[in-house]
Design an enzyme around this catalytic site. Structure first.
Site, PDB file in Angstrom:
ATOM      1  N   ASP A 109       0.712  -1.424  -0.263  1.00 60.70           N
ATOM      2  CA  ASP A 109       0.174  -0.122   0.020  1.00 60.70           C
ATOM      3  C   ASP A 109       0.821   1.294   0.047  1.00 60.70           C
ATOM      4  OD1 ASP A 109      -2.251   1.910   0.657  1.00 60.70           O
ATOM      5  OD2 ASP A 109      -3.436  -0.198   1.016  1.00 60.70           O
ATOM      6  N   HIS A 157      -3.595   5.900   3.111  1.00 56.49           N
ATOM      7  CA  HIS A 157      -4.759   4.728   2.337  1.00 56.49           C
ATOM      8  C   HIS A 157      -4.563   4.210   3.573  1.00 56.49           C
ATOM      9  CE1 HIS A 157      -6.017   1.809  -0.105  1.00 56.49           C
ATOM     10  NE2 HIS A 157      -7.132   1.996  -0.021  1.00 56.49           N
ATOM     11  N   SER A 179     -10.952  -0.937  -1.161  1.00 54.85           N
ATOM     12  CA  SER A 179      -9.753  -1.383  -0.684  1.00 54.85           C
ATOM     13  C   SER A 179     -10.244  -1.588   0.876  1.00 54.85           C
ATOM     14  CB  SER A 179      -8.863   0.290  -0.677  1.00 54.85           C
ATOM     15  OG  SER A 179      -8.056   0.332  -1.875  1.00 54.85           O
TER      16      SER A 179
END
Length: 775
Positions: A148, A221, A564
């Site tokens: 990520d 994220h 996600s």
């Protein structure tokens, strides 16, 4: 002047050659295992020596040599050089890296899944989670590798209090960077690496004000997905404004975390627009993760459109992970509601769709005529007085294109028409929070974000910069009709509140990518759905909750949506299963999750889509995951590494493993032992074979039942399976036949119908979805 012209003509081919050079990935399949790491790199260099002019050029062109499990390299090549390498017999594929091909796909969710039951039993088919967590030791000794945007190590979600020792099998490192060093690793974050060669080759040196040249996450994220999967328990966590307050936890809170930063901020672009993840960097990360000794990989990264297998870096990397029995969970993508949009559709990957949970954030809206509409928001501001209400299309500047007048795009609104008003903006183009920023720029006091028809009534919440609420399409049309029918429309926006045990839930997210699977038509995808809408998890201390540059607010926890967010839920569930059943294969773990999934909501009705229609397996796969049930599935559909190699033979991909030769006649792709069935363009009757392995009681009898897809008949032979010991395998043949009256019943050619078949012993229900279309 003439000499200069001649010199220019002489240099022109060289300049053209330089311009044409791009990163290509040269893939050889699996290593033979007969070379040391330095010998592997020398072996890869030898191929570059064969196509480059000089040894120096060959050496300089190599970005990565993949040495642990993946056999290949990434190098700067021109098309001619790439073509020469692709013609070699030992080369499986050569493909060009596309700089915008991959990007990331952007609590209560675990309580909803049945793992965090406090005060009462969640009675909607998802219970039993406390026992699962205890049996799994909360994920102890399991290592989850996460690809990520990095991690914010200071977050309380990554404290290592109560963590066990680092597994002796761990071989990874804690890589230093400008603002990240070994002190940021602990017994929770046991490893951290970053991969930037592909990014910097394309964009040039990293701008340190936009991102960190280290495993540190300046996007948010990666921190969010990492804490969703394995975050430690943090009491009294909440988003901006106190929304969703409670205990934040990962699904496997005592599992260890290995960070592989592969996604980076795109230069001179808002972070809210997304970042980019280069294929060559991801392959290097997956190769290292395999060598480091991770047990699970969580990859919340996908493409905007389906990618052929030989050009899919994640699929290639995940294939090598399965040989080491590593479970790989990936996001299905956020390109819904259009069909055939799936990312990560390979059968050795658990492909995860996104759905909602039983929590809502009601942001009340009251119109001037007294009509009350329950929007949703996590914006901690209110407008408790009536303000004029205007539709964005009626308040735009003169130069705005007609097709985007309702969108509230940057600099589109006229301050003269907006000042002091609440503006109704529609979803479509542009970022949701940026629409509110545009209303604020133009002097608006508040705004309403209305869904487009494609988004239906699936409401995504955001922390807006002014009083705001979001509404579904139907409510947006009610508001618009009120504006159009009223001389002086007014409205006010109340303070939002968190609502638990919301019904119905789950509901499929409008954005979740859908089947059918155009890359592997015989494999039904996605595999499963998990919470991915309005998920609370840890956040980076270097970026605002909206990820917009003008937003200077900082938070420790944030609410965002996407497949996600769903992916690490399933990765965590896989970690718990690995802890309970360390002997199970990655295929067995996927099968257990799929065959125990639930296809009904908390009202006992079929899971619906964003418009209220019954959803299909092309949206939710086998259904909504139930981790507690998956620990005891009864039967599993197992598959060995050889089975996957035979599948590749049937698919037309050979020479992946040097010690394996494809048979003269490859098996039917429809006989691959998958826990679901996809039959496109069925003509007449087809027999397919499946094999189940008993992982339940030593002595048991299972009976077959089916709800056939409309227009088809389904039966099994044998229809009863007898088991007398654990680990026993039984094969059966499923016969699918198109009924003669299929066309007359309104079933069109090429149109899919859905059903399922089940093996049950009265205690276990081993369900497999089916998708069939007529030729």
């Amino acid at each position: 002047m003439k000499k200069l012209s001649i010199l220019f003509l002489f240099l022109l081919p060289l300049l053209a050659s330089c311009e044409e050079k791009q990163v290509y990935i040269v893939y050889f399949g699996e290593h033979k295992g007969d070379k040391a790491l330095h010998e592997i790199e020398e072996f890869h260099q030898s191929y570059l020596y064969g196509v480059k002019q000089t040894e120096e050029e060959a050496t300089a062109s190599l970005l990565y040599s993949y040495k642990h499990s993946i056999n290949g390299f990434a190098a700067l090549l021109n098309p001619d050089e790439a073509s020469k390498l692709s013609e070699l017999k030992e080369v499986v594929s050569v493909f060009k890296s596309n700089p915008r091909k991959y990007s990331v796909q952007t609590t209560r969710s675990w309580r909803f899944a049945g793992l965090e039951e406090e005060g009462h039993n969640v009675n909607h088919g998802f219970g039993g989670g406390r026992d699962l967590l205890k049996r799994a030791g909360y994920g102890k000794q399991v290592i989850v590798g996460l690809l990520d945007s990095g991690v914010w190590p200071e977050s309380q979600s990554f404290r290592d209090e109560g963590m066990g020792p680092i597994p002796k099998s761990w071989k990874g490192i804690c890589q230093n960077g400008p603002d990240f060093n070994s002190s940021h690793c602990n017994k929770k974050i046991i490893g951290a690496r970053y991969y930037i060669k592909g990014f910097e080759n394309y964009y040039g040196p990293l701008n340190r004000t936009e991102d960190s040249r280290s495993p540190r996450d300046k996007d948010g994220h990666g921190t969010h997905t990492a804490s969703t999967a394995v975050g430690s328990r943090v009491k009294n966590a909440a988003a901006l404004g106190g929304f969703a307050r409670g205990t934040a936890t990962g699904g496997a809170p005592l599992a260890h975390l290995a960070i592989y930063k592969v996604c980076w901020a795109i230069p001179n672009q808002e972070k809210a627009d997304g970042n980019t993840c280069f294929e060559e960097d991801m392959l290097a990360a997956i190769d290292d993760a395999i060598g480091d000794g991770v047990h699970i990989m969580s990859i919340s990264i996908g493409t905007r459109e389906p990618t052929p297998l030989k050009e899919d870096g994640i699929a290639i990397g995940a294939f090598h992970a399965l040989k080491k029995n590593i479970v790989v969970a990936c996001a299905a993508g956020n390109e819904g509601p259009a069909p055939s949009t799936l990312s990560n559709p390979s059968p050795w990957i658990i492909t995860v769709g996104a759905s909602g949970v039983d929590r809502a954030f009601f942001g009340p809206l009251v119109l001037g005529n007294g009509m009350k509409i329950e929007g949703q928001t996590v914006t901690p501001y209110k407008l408790d007085k009536d303000c004029p209400l205007v539709f964005a299309a009626d308040a735009v500047a003169s130069n705005v294109p007609e097709n985007v007048t309702s969108q509230c795009l940057p600099n589109s609104l006229s301050p003269r028409k907006v000042k002091g008003k609440i503006v109704l903006c529609m979803r479509g183009s542009g970022m949701r929070v940026a629409k509110g920023m545009e209303v604020k720029r133009a002097g608006g006091f508040g705004f309403i974000l209305g869904n487009s028809q494609a988004n239906g009534n699936d409401v995504i919440v955001d922390a807006h910069v002014l009083p705001a609420t979001s509404v579904g399409y139907n409510d947006a049309m009610k508001i618009l009709n009120y504006i159009r029918s009223t001389k002086n429309p007014m409205a006010r926006i109340g303070i939002a509140r968190t609502i638990l045990q919301y019904r119905p839930a789950p509901v499929m997210a409008s954005f979740t990518s859908r089947g059918p699977n155009v890359i592997h038509p015989s494999i039904l995808k996605p595999d499963i759905t998990a919470p991915g809408v309005n998920i609370l998890a840890a956040w980076s201390g270097a970026t605002a909750p909206s990820k917009l540059y003008e937003d200077k607010r900082l938070v420790r926890y944030n609410i965002i949506s996407g497949t996600s967010m769903a992916c690490p839920h399933v990765a965590a569930a896989a970690a718990l299963l690995r802890a309970i059943h360390p002997e199970w294969s990655s295929a067995a773990i996927r099968s257990a999750l799929m065959t125990t999934a639930w296809m009904k909501n908390n009202m006992g009705q079929p899971i619906a889509d964003q418009s209220g229609n019954a959803a299909t397996p092309f949206q939710f796969g086998s259904g909504h995951f139930r981790p507690a049930k998956a620990a005891d599935p009864g039967l599993v559909y197992d598959a060995s590494y050889t089975d996957y190699l035979l599948y590749l033979c049937s698919y037309g991909v050979k020479n992946v493993y040097p010690k394996f030769k494809c048979p003269a006649v490859s098996p039917s792709i429809y006989n691959f032992n998958y826990p679901s069935v996809s039959l496109p363009k069925l003509n007449g009757t087809l027999n397919i074979t499946r094999t189940v392995t008993n992982v339940g009681a030593s002595s048991s009898v299972y009976f077959f039942s089916a709800r056939p897809p409309l227009g088809f008949a389904v039966k099994a032979s044998p229809s009863v399976l007898f088991f007398n010991h654990v680990g026993q395998k039984k094969s059966f043949i499923i016969t699918i036949k198109a009924r003669e009256d299929s066309m007359s019943n309104g079933h069109n050619k090429g149109e899919y119908a859905f059903g399922w078949y089940t093996w049950s012993n009265g205690h276990h229900y081993v369900r497999s979805p089916m998708a069939v279309s007529l030729a």
